[in-house]
Design a protein around this motif. Structure first.
Motif, PDB file in Angstrom:
ATOM      1  N   SER A  19       0.830  -1.205   0.000  1.00 26.68           N
ATOM      2  CA  SER A  19       0.000   0.000   0.000  1.00 26.68           C
ATOM      3  C   SER A  19       0.870   1.263   0.000  1.00 26.68           C
ATOM      4  CB  SER A  19      -0.914  -0.006   1.229  1.00 26.68           C
ATOM      5  OG  SER A  19      -1.588   1.213   1.355  1.00 26.68           O
ATOM      6  N   GLU A  20       1.934   1.265   0.802  1.00 22.06           N
ATOM      7  CA  GLU A  20       2.846   2.413   0.835  1.00 22.06           C
ATOM      8  C   GLU A  20       3.552   2.579  -0.509  1.00 22.06           C
ATOM      9  OE1 GLU A  20       4.255   2.651   5.482  1.00 22.06           O
ATOM     10  OE2 GLU A  20       4.998   0.981   4.271  1.00 22.06           O
ATOM     11  N   LYS A  23       1.233   4.125  -2.996  1.00 21.70           N
ATOM     12  CA  LYS A  23       1.081   5.568  -2.772  1.00 21.70           C
ATOM     13  C   LYS A  23       2.265   6.336  -3.347  1.00 21.70           C
ATOM     14  CE  LYS A  23      -1.915   5.474   1.274  1.00 21.70           C
ATOM     15  NZ  LYS A  23      -2.101   5.905   2.666  1.00 21.70           N
ATOM     16  N   TYR A  26       2.026   6.411  -7.008  1.00 23.56           N
ATOM     17  CA  TYR A  26       1.012   7.385  -7.396  1.00 23.56           C
ATOM     18  C   TYR A  26       1.582   8.804  -7.297  1.00 23.56           C
ATOM     19  CZ  TYR A  26      -3.416   9.837  -7.831  1.00 23.56           C
ATOM     20  OH  TYR A  26      -4.418  10.680  -8.254  1.00 23.56           O
ATOM     21  N   ILE A  48      -2.015  12.071  -1.560  1.00 21.54           N
ATOM     22  CA  ILE A  48      -1.811  10.629  -1.349  1.00 21.54           C
ATOM     23  C   ILE A  48      -2.045  10.193   0.094  1.00 21.54           C
ATOM     24  CG2 ILE A  48      -0.270  10.429  -3.333  1.00 21.54           C
ATOM     25  CD1 ILE A  48       2.066  10.120  -1.354  1.00 21.54           C
TER      26      ILE A  48
END
Length: 127
Positions: A19-20, A23, A26, A48
């Motif tokens: 997940s990190e 981010k 992104y 984010i």
């Protein structure tokens, strides 16, 4: 270009969760797609959903460069492409890659490539 930079990261510190990492990737996407009007670190952080310090640290873990270096690399690559592939003026190219001043753009380009954008363009024409 972005896919190369965003997919880069086989060396990622295993302490980052998927997940990190998503981010941070992104964040790289946001930087790449806002070169003409770059987002600030606080803006990216807010979008984010992580704090600025964590963003800077994790970005460097994933891409092995700072956010500024990442932006600079994208800017200079795009500038080189514009110089090679278009008849745009140096000022127009500088604006397209996020510089409000053509002298700042020329200075940055020369620092990276060792030639001013005008000399680089002229060498391409001579070939």
């Amino acid at each position: 270009m972005l896919s190369t930079l965003v997919d880069f990261g086989d060396h990622i510190n295993k302490t980052l969760s998927s997940s990190e990492i998503d981010k941070i990737k992104y964040a790289a996407f946001l930087i790449k797609n806002n070169v003409e009007n770059p987002l600030t670190i606080p803006e990216i952080s807010r979008i984010i959903g992580i704090n600025q310090t964590k963003l800077k640290i994790q970005f460097k873990q994933v891409f092995e460069m700072t956010i500024f270096d990442f932006l600079q690399k994208i800017r200079m690559t795009e500038a080189k492409n514009y110089l090679s592939d278009t008849n745009l003026s140096i000022q127009e190219i500088g604006n397209l890659v996020g510089y409000k001043s053509s002298s700042n753009f020329s200075f940055a380009f020369k620092n990276v490539y060792g030639l001013s954008p005008i000399i680089y363009k002229n060498q391409l024409i001579e070939k």
